[in-house]
Design a protein around this motif. Structure first.
Motif, PDB file in Angstrom:
ATOM      1  N   ASP A   1       0.912  -1.168  -0.064  1.00  0.00           N
ATOM      2  CA  ASP A   1       0.104   0.094   0.039  1.00  0.00           C
ATOM      3  C   ASP A   1       0.892   1.259  -0.114  1.00  0.00           C
ATOM      4  N   VAL A   2       2.065   1.042   0.454  1.00  0.00           N
ATOM      5  CA  VAL A   2       2.925   2.465   0.826  1.00  0.00           C
ATOM      6  C   VAL A   2       3.534   2.539  -0.766  1.00  0.00           C
ATOM      7  N   ARG A   3       3.752   1.523  -1.524  1.00  0.00           N
ATOM      8  CA  ARG A   3       4.309   1.692  -2.806  1.00  0.00           C
ATOM      9  C   ARG A   3       3.273   2.161  -3.834  1.00  0.00           C
ATOM     10  N   LYS A   4       2.047   2.079  -3.603  1.00  0.00           N
ATOM     11  CA  LYS A   4       1.146   2.370  -4.560  1.00  0.00           C
ATOM     12  C   LYS A   4       0.692   3.666  -4.252  1.00  0.00           C
ATOM     13  N   LEU A   5       0.522   4.114  -2.919  1.00  0.00           N
ATOM     14  CA  LEU A   5       0.521   5.506  -2.773  1.00  0.00           C
ATOM     15  C   LEU A   5       1.486   6.578  -3.436  1.00  0.00           C
ATOM     16  N   ALA A   6       2.902   5.779  -3.396  1.00  0.00           N
ATOM     17  CA  ALA A   6       4.209   6.586  -4.015  1.00  0.00           C
ATOM     18  C   ALA A   6       3.752   6.775  -5.504  1.00  0.00           C
ATOM     19  N   GLU A   7       3.321   5.635  -6.055  1.00  0.00           N
ATOM     20  CA  GLU A   7       3.032   5.764  -7.594  1.00  0.00           C
ATOM     21  C   GLU A   7       2.089   6.777  -7.918  1.00  0.00           C
ATOM     22  N   LYS A   8       0.985   6.783  -7.190  1.00  0.00           N
ATOM     23  CA  LYS A   8      -0.310   7.522  -7.149  1.00  0.00           C
ATOM     24  C   LYS A   8       0.164   8.930  -7.048  1.00  0.00           C
ATOM     25  N   LEU A   9       1.150   9.364  -6.251  1.00  0.00           N
ATOM     26  CA  LEU A   9       1.345  10.706  -5.704  1.00  0.00           C
ATOM     27  C   LEU A   9       2.400  11.314  -7.264  1.00  0.00           C
ATOM     28  N   GLY A  10       3.194  10.345  -7.523  1.00  0.00           N
ATOM     29  CA  GLY A  10       4.394  10.580  -8.529  1.00  0.00           C
ATOM     30  C   GLY A  10       3.433  10.746  -9.964  1.00  0.00           C
TER      31      GLY A  10
ATOM     32  N   TYR B   1      -2.959  14.531   6.985  1.00  0.00           N
ATOM     33  CA  TYR B   1      -2.514  13.782   8.377  1.00  0.00           C
ATOM     34  C   TYR B   1      -2.567  15.096   9.377  1.00  0.00           C
ATOM     35  N   THR B   2      -2.677  14.721  10.754  1.00  0.00           N
ATOM     36  CA  THR B   2      -2.611  15.721  11.915  1.00  0.00           C
ATOM     37  C   THR B   2      -1.436  15.547  12.703  1.00  0.00           C
ATOM     38  N   TYR B   3      -0.842  16.480  13.503  1.00  0.00           N
ATOM     39  CA  TYR B   3       0.367  16.464  14.434  1.00  0.00           C
ATOM     40  C   TYR B   3      -0.144  16.075  15.675  1.00  0.00           C
TER      41      TYR B   3
ATOM     42  N   PHE C   1       6.417   0.680  10.304  1.00  0.00           N
ATOM     43  CA  PHE C   1       6.043   2.017  11.060  1.00  0.00           C
ATOM     44  C   PHE C   1       5.475   3.062  10.333  1.00  0.00           C
ATOM     45  N   ILE C   2       5.795   3.254   8.861  1.00  0.00           N
ATOM     46  CA  ILE C   2       5.448   4.135   7.917  1.00  0.00           C
ATOM     47  C   ILE C   2       4.047   3.870   7.579  1.00  0.00           C
ATOM     48  N   SER C   3       3.782   2.479   7.103  1.00  0.00           N
ATOM     49  CA  SER C   3       2.549   2.098   6.941  1.00  0.00           C
ATOM     50  C   SER C   3       1.534   2.304   7.844  1.00  0.00           C
ATOM     51  N   ASP C   4       1.708   2.094   9.190  1.00  0.00           N
ATOM     52  CA  ASP C   4       0.843   2.142  10.301  1.00  0.00           C
ATOM     53  C   ASP C   4       0.427   3.816  10.369  1.00  0.00           C
ATOM     54  N   PHE C   5       1.461   4.732  10.290  1.00  0.00           N
ATOM     55  CA  PHE C   5       1.395   6.085  10.373  1.00  0.00           C
ATOM     56  C   PHE C   5       0.368   6.492   9.097  1.00  0.00           C
ATOM     57  N   LEU C   6       0.609   6.153   7.880  1.00  0.00           N
ATOM     58  CA  LEU C   6      -0.174   6.462   6.603  1.00  0.00           C
ATOM     59  C   LEU C   6      -1.434   5.945   6.416  1.00  0.00           C
ATOM     60  N   PHE C   7      -1.798   4.675   6.977  1.00  0.00           N
ATOM     61  CA  PHE C   7      -3.042   4.103   6.786  1.00  0.00           C
ATOM     62  C   PHE C   7      -3.764   3.846   7.863  1.00  0.00           C
ATOM     63  N   SER C   8      -3.148   3.824   9.019  1.00  0.00           N
ATOM     64  CA  SER C   8      -4.028   3.430  10.233  1.00  0.00           C
ATOM     65  C   SER C   8      -4.116   4.696  11.332  1.00  0.00           C
TER      66      SER C   8
END
Length: 492
Positions: free
Chosen positions: A402-411, A451-453, A466-473
């Motif tokens: 899911d992280v790879r697909k998000l990067a593809e989409k943004l690019g 995303y919120t701080y 760690f990054i997937s948990d932040f981006l999607f959870s």
């Protein structure tokens, strides 16, 4: 009444006086609470006769005394483990000018408080407790001031204790033999210590500071992430476990340094100031780590004329080993607060790949001057050669899809937007750097919009990225979350 006043004075008076004299910043309430729990429990456990206190209650107070002592000991041991050898050297240099403070002062308050609170001043005879008190205080004074007369006072009080023990508690026929054993042991210890002091002068230990102490410190942080003494430790403006990213960080209220812009060019440039210290290149899914060696070309860091400096950084902590610097740093000078010290900024290890560490740390009041090169800002890609760029494109093989697909989409979104905004003829003139910049803008916009701080974040579950948990959870986090996600999406 006299016995009560004397016991209270000895239990609380000496530790509070030592805290004030050594300028310790350890919480007074924390200190008094520990002393009270420990001293009250030993009095009730050892002192009160059975007619006032049953055997059952005595056992309870014995357990309280043991547990409070264990907690006291763990706090002291943790402080000793996370304090590098050179910190003591720095502290003793400061103590010689009556400028002692910080974590070593905290330790020198806790140690005698722990020992004094374990003595039964209330019900025991006067002589033995006062001998033990003399040993504790003379030993502390010997450590702090390191003078021959205090050294002899410590040995003398220790000798009196051994003699008293030999005479008071030995069988009549064995007293002389036991006394001689104590005298020989004390004499041998004194000779070894005196001989060592003539030939050894503490100068710090690179092995302890760079290898042993960081490992011990990480172990303590993993076990006690909110350990009170960490708030006074240099380098602990925050605390999170490098081996497992995420979780609520521990922030210190005390500032680390004061930054001033001193050059007109820097003031008028409009460029933001991003200071960094340690640098990491490799992401595993759970942590950032450094796998690089010092392969960059060596720069001439010596700045001979501080009038050419761009930034001025004054240290406010007790001491600091890391060099705060910008990507454009091309010169450095250190002005020591202690004028007897040579202003020498060349004792550095590391590189732009890894960050820099001072061999002789900067201390309170020391000033770091940084000279920057504006050329590197105009051409940021010239910072790295093509073969070096590959080091910073690493992503873990087991990265969630899911992280790879998000990067593809943004690019893809960024490139399509760029194409729509320019004509077909102008498209040929769009540089790769401009296209990359559009992609980075797309990532930044996505993270800031979705995303919120927050500092109150639970760590990812076991086995989760760690990054997937932040981006999607979680979709909430602090600097480590946003920076890690930005970097990894940019690499992809």
């Amino acid at each position: 009444m006299f016995k009560d006043i004397l016991a209270l004075t000895l239990y609380f008076g000496f530790p509070v006086f030592i805290r004030s004299y050594l300028k310790s910043d350890i919480s007074l309430l924390f200190l008094i609470s520990l002393i009270f729990i420990r001293s009250a429990s030993i009095i009730l456990y050892l002192g009160y006769p059975s007619k006032y206190l049953s055997f059952k209650f005595k056992r309870i107070f014995k357990i309280i005394f043991f547990l409070s002592g264990l907690f006291f000991a763990v706090v002291i041991l943790a402080g000793l483990l996370i304090t590098p050898f050179s910190a003591y050297k720095i502290w003793f240099e400061a103590a010689a000018r009556n400028l002692q403070h910080g974590v070593v002062s905290n330790l020198f308050v806790l140690i005698p408080a722990f020992l004094i609170s374990g003595i039964d001043f209330y019900t025991a005879g006067i002589f033995l407790p006062f001998i033990l008190l003399g040993i504790i205080l003379s030993g502390l004074a010997m450590l702090v001031f390191q003078t021959p007369d205090l050294y002899l006072l410590f040995l003398g009080s220790t000798g009196v204790f051994f003699i008293y023990r030999a005479v008071r508690f030995s069988e009549r026929g064995k007293r002389f033999n036991r006394l001689m054993l104590y005298v020989l042991f004390a004499g041998f210890t004194a000779l070894v210590a005196f001989g060592t002091s003539l030939t050894y002068s503490p100068k710090g230990s690179e092995l302890v500071d760079t290898k042993l102490q960081p490992g011990l410190r990480k172990a303590v942080v993993a076990l006690f992430p909110r350990f009170p003494l960490l708030y006074g430790m240099p380098g602990y403006g925050y605390s999170f476990n490098e081996k497992r990213l995420g979780g609520t960080p521990v922030l210190a209220s005390a500032p680390i340094f004061k930054l001033n812009v001193v050059s007109a060019d820097r003031k008028n440039s409009g460029r933001p100031i991003y200071l960094r210290t340690a640098v990491f290149n490799d992401y595993t899914g759970k942590e950032w780590r450094n796998t690089l060696e010092d392969t960059h070309k060596k720069f001439n860091w010596k700045l001979t004329d501080i009038s050419h400096a761009s930034l001025k950084i004054k240290l406010l902590l007790e001491y600091y080993y890391l060099l705060p610097h910008t990507l454009e740093t091309r010169g450095i000078a250190v002005e020591r607060a202690d004028k007897s010290k040579k202003n020498d900024a060349l004792q550095l290890t590391g590189s732009m790949d890894t960050g820099f560490v001072f061999k002789e740390p900067v201390k309170t009041g020391d000033i770091i001057y940084i000279k920057e090169s504006s050329e590197q800002t105009a051409k940021p890609q010239s910072l790295l050669k093509p073969e070096q760029v590959k080091r910073y494109l690493q992503v873990p093989d087991e990265l969630p899809e899911d992280v790879r697909k998000l990067a593809e989409k943004l690019g893809a979104s960024a490139r399509n937007t760029k194409r729509r905004n320019v004509s077909q003829a102008a498209m040929k003139t769009v540089s790769p750097a401009a296209m990359k910049s559009a992609v980075l803008d797309s990532i930044e916009s996505y993270l800031s919009s979705n995303y919120t701080y927050s500092l109150k974040v639970s760590p990812p579950g076991k086995g989760e990225d760690f990054i997937s948990d932040f981006l999607f959870s979680k979709k909430t986090g602090y600097c480590v979350h946003f920076a890690s996600a930005f970097v990894l999406l940019a690499r992809l």
